[in-house]
Design a protein around this motif. Structure first.
Motif, PDB file in Angstrom:
ATOM      1  N   PRO A  68      -1.887   9.048   2.831  1.00  0.00           N
ATOM      2  CA  PRO A  68      -2.266   8.302   1.642  1.00  0.00           C
ATOM      3  C   PRO A  68      -1.856   8.953   0.328  1.00  0.00           C
ATOM      4  CG  PRO A  68      -4.087   8.386   3.191  1.00  0.00           C
ATOM      5  CD  PRO A  68      -3.024   9.303   3.715  1.00  0.00           C
ATOM      6  N   ARG A  69      -1.944  10.258   0.234  1.00  0.00           N
ATOM      7  CA  ARG A  69      -1.609  10.915  -1.042  1.00  0.00           C
ATOM      8  C   ARG A  69      -0.154  10.641  -1.438  1.00  0.00           C
ATOM      9  NH1 ARG A  69      -2.441  17.044  -1.070  1.00  0.00           N
ATOM     10  NH2 ARG A  69      -0.473  16.917   0.011  1.00  0.00           N
ATOM     11  N   ASN A  70       0.772  10.804  -0.506  1.00  0.00           N
ATOM     12  CA  ASN A  70       2.170  10.504  -0.804  1.00  0.00           C
ATOM     13  C   ASN A  70       2.366   9.017  -1.080  1.00  0.00           C
ATOM     14  OD1 ASN A  70       3.503  13.056  -0.682  1.00  0.00           O
ATOM     15  ND2 ASN A  70       3.260  13.033   1.525  1.00  0.00           N
ATOM     16  N   ALA A  71       1.747   8.176  -0.256  1.00  0.00           N
ATOM     17  CA  ALA A  71       1.903   6.732  -0.420  1.00  0.00           C
ATOM     18  C   ALA A  71       1.358   6.253  -1.763  1.00  0.00           C
ATOM     19  CB  ALA A  71       1.230   6.000   0.730  1.00  0.00           C
ATOM     20  N   GLU A  72       0.270   6.856  -2.226  1.00  0.00           N
ATOM     21  CA  GLU A  72      -0.267   6.484  -3.543  1.00  0.00           C
ATOM     22  C   GLU A  72       0.751   6.753  -4.641  1.00  0.00           C
ATOM     23  OE1 GLU A  72      -3.901   8.715  -3.640  1.00  0.00           O
ATOM     24  OE2 GLU A  72      -4.942   7.252  -2.377  1.00  0.00           O
ATOM     25  N   ALA A  73       1.431   7.877  -4.563  1.00  0.00           N
ATOM     26  CA  ALA A  73       2.460   8.197  -5.563  1.00  0.00           C
ATOM     27  C   ALA A  73       3.623   7.219  -5.468  1.00  0.00           C
ATOM     28  CB  ALA A  73       2.951   9.633  -5.369  1.00  0.00           C
ATOM     29  N   VAL A  74       4.039   6.899  -4.251  1.00  0.00           N
ATOM     30  CA  VAL A  74       5.145   5.952  -4.057  1.00  0.00           C
ATOM     31  C   VAL A  74       4.747   4.565  -4.571  1.00  0.00           C
ATOM     32  CG1 VAL A  74       6.582   4.783  -2.332  1.00  0.00           C
ATOM     33  CG2 VAL A  74       6.139   7.248  -2.128  1.00  0.00           C
ATOM     34  N   LEU A  75       3.543   4.123  -4.217  1.00  0.00           N
ATOM     35  CA  LEU A  75       3.075   2.809  -4.669  1.00  0.00           C
ATOM     36  C   LEU A  75       2.979   2.749  -6.189  1.00  0.00           C
ATOM     37  CD1 LEU A  75       1.981  -0.030  -4.238  1.00  0.00           C
ATOM     38  CD2 LEU A  75      -0.286   0.992  -3.870  1.00  0.00           C
ATOM     39  N   ALA A  76       2.433   3.766  -6.817  1.00  0.00           N
ATOM     40  CA  ALA A  76       2.318   3.776  -8.286  1.00  0.00           C
ATOM     41  C   ALA A  76       3.699   3.671  -8.930  1.00  0.00           C
ATOM     42  CB  ALA A  76       1.591   5.032  -8.754  1.00  0.00           C
ATOM     43  N   PHE A  77       4.646   4.445  -8.395  1.00  0.00           N
ATOM     44  CA  PHE A  77       6.004   4.380  -8.925  1.00  0.00           C
ATOM     45  C   PHE A  77       6.593   2.984  -8.723  1.00  0.00           C
ATOM     46  CE2 PHE A  77      10.546   4.408  -8.129  1.00  0.00           C
ATOM     47  CZ  PHE A  77      11.005   4.843  -9.358  1.00  0.00           C
ATOM     48  N   ALA A  78       6.473   2.454  -7.508  1.00  0.00           N
ATOM     49  CA  ALA A  78       7.067   1.155  -7.184  1.00  0.00           C
ATOM     50  C   ALA A  78       6.442   0.034  -8.012  1.00  0.00           C
ATOM     51  CB  ALA A  78       6.927   0.864  -5.695  1.00  0.00           C
ATOM     52  N   ALA A  79       5.128   0.065  -8.184  1.00  0.00           N
ATOM     53  CA  ALA A  79       4.458  -0.967  -8.971  1.00  0.00           C
ATOM     54  C   ALA A  79       4.915  -0.938 -10.426  1.00  0.00           C
ATOM     55  CB  ALA A  79       2.944  -0.798  -8.873  1.00  0.00           C
ATOM     56  N   GLU A  80       5.040   0.251 -10.977  1.00  0.00           N
ATOM     57  CA  GLU A  80       5.535   0.364 -12.352  1.00  0.00           C
ATOM     58  C   GLU A  80       6.981  -0.120 -12.437  1.00  0.00           C
ATOM     59  OE1 GLU A  80       6.426   3.748 -15.738  1.00  0.00           O
ATOM     60  OE2 GLU A  80       4.902   4.159 -14.219  1.00  0.00           O
ATOM     61  N   TYR A  81       7.787   0.289 -11.474  1.00  0.00           N
ATOM     62  CA  TYR A  81       9.192  -0.126 -11.463  1.00  0.00           C
ATOM     63  C   TYR A  81       9.319  -1.634 -11.290  1.00  0.00           C
ATOM     64  CZ  TYR A  81      14.082  -0.495 -10.285  1.00  0.00           C
ATOM     65  OH  TYR A  81      15.399  -0.872 -10.284  1.00  0.00           O
ATOM     66  N   ALA A  82       8.465  -2.219 -10.458  1.00  0.00           N
ATOM     67  CA  ALA A  82       8.532  -3.658 -10.185  1.00  0.00           C
ATOM     68  C   ALA A  82       8.233  -4.484 -11.424  1.00  0.00           C
ATOM     69  CB  ALA A  82       7.573  -4.021  -9.061  1.00  0.00           C
ATOM     70  N   ALA A  83       7.426  -3.969 -12.307  1.00  0.00           N
ATOM     71  CA  ALA A  83       7.110  -4.647 -13.568  1.00  0.00           C
ATOM     72  C   ALA A  83       6.755  -6.116 -13.345  1.00  0.00           C
ATOM     73  CB  ALA A  83       8.269  -4.505 -14.556  1.00  0.00           C
ATOM     74  N   GLY A  84       5.831  -6.353 -12.427  1.00  0.00           N
ATOM     75  CA  GLY A  84       5.371  -7.715 -12.174  1.00  0.00           C
ATOM     76  C   GLY A  84       6.050  -8.421 -11.013  1.00  0.00           C
ATOM     77  N   ARG A  85       7.156  -7.886 -10.527  1.00  0.00           N
ATOM     78  CA  ARG A  85       7.788  -8.494  -9.356  1.00  0.00           C
ATOM     79  C   ARG A  85       6.929  -8.222  -8.123  1.00  0.00           C
ATOM     80  NH1 ARG A  85      13.733  -5.901  -9.994  1.00  0.00           N
ATOM     81  NH2 ARG A  85      12.448  -4.210 -10.799  1.00  0.00           N
ATOM     82  N   ARG A  86       7.019  -9.074  -7.150  1.00  0.00           N
ATOM     83  CA  ARG A  86       6.250  -8.920  -5.908  1.00  0.00           C
ATOM     84  C   ARG A  86       6.743  -7.695  -5.133  1.00  0.00           C
ATOM     85  NH1 ARG A  86       4.605 -13.580  -1.628  1.00  0.00           N
ATOM     86  NH2 ARG A  86       3.437 -12.180  -0.290  1.00  0.00           N
ATOM     87  N   LEU A  87       5.817  -6.967  -4.512  1.00  0.00           N
ATOM     88  CA  LEU A  87       6.170  -5.776  -3.734  1.00  0.00           C
ATOM     89  C   LEU A  87       6.166  -6.066  -2.238  1.00  0.00           C
ATOM     90  CD1 LEU A  87       4.189  -2.855  -5.424  1.00  0.00           C
ATOM     91  CD2 LEU A  87       6.659  -3.196  -5.386  1.00  0.00           C
TER      92      LEU A  87
END
Length: 169
Positions: A55-74
């Motif tokens: 989870p710790r690594n995945a949380e960092a990946v998810l936070a990055f991806a969500a910011e990068y997605a800027a509203g796009r679906r993940l």
């Protein structure tokens, strides 16, 4: 003679590299048990490939991806069921659609718990990386499709009745 201890398998978001427009990699830095993580953007969605271990690594990946997605679906997919690739998937529950092929879902169901216990029991690894990890899917098979439940959602190899393509949350 001193015993070699592997470095902790931590994903470092600050090392992200853009290979081409909307194609990024979070490199493994040649650290054992850290996969290269891909982020592929499209007009309406972003695909994340791999979670890192736990989870710790995945949380960092998810936070990055969500910011990068800027509203796009993940969307999330993993290349195979090993803990360093897939055992952070639970963090994406409710925030992304997890796409997994039938063979990988079956491997997760049949082998996931044993692999997780093997990693937890290894004295050469820091338990912080996967202490709260769990196999990301439980699989139930029918004659027409494999559906894997995931934190109250589902993913499948074929669309559910009434859908034309892909998996949904």
């Amino acid at each position: 003679m001193s015993k070699f201890v592997l470095p902790e398998p931590v994903v470092r978001i600050e090392d992200v590299r853009e290979l081409a427009r909307d194609l990024l990699v979070i490199p493994n830095r040649r650290v054992p048990l850290v996969p290269n993580i891909g982020v592929v953007g499209g007009a309406h969605s972003v695909l994340v490939v791999e979670t890192g271990m736990g989870p710790r690594n995945a949380e960092a990946v998810l936070a990055f991806a969500a910011e990068y997605a800027a509203g796009r679906r993940l969307y999330l997919t993993t290349t195979h069921f090993h803990p360093e690739h897939a055992f952070g998937a639970q963090v994406f529950a409710g925030k992304a659609t997890f796409l997994v092929n039938r063979a990988q879902a079956e491997d997760l169901a049949a082998k996931g718990a044993a692999y997780l216990e093997m990693f937890r029991g290894s004295a050469s690894r820091s338990p912080g990386s996967w202490r709260a990890s769990r196999s990301p899917v439980r699989t139930s098979s029918t004659t027409t499709r494999t559906t894997s439940t995931w934190e109250g959602g589902w993913c499948g190899c074929e669309p559910p009745a009434g859908r034309t393509a892909g998996a949904t949350r």
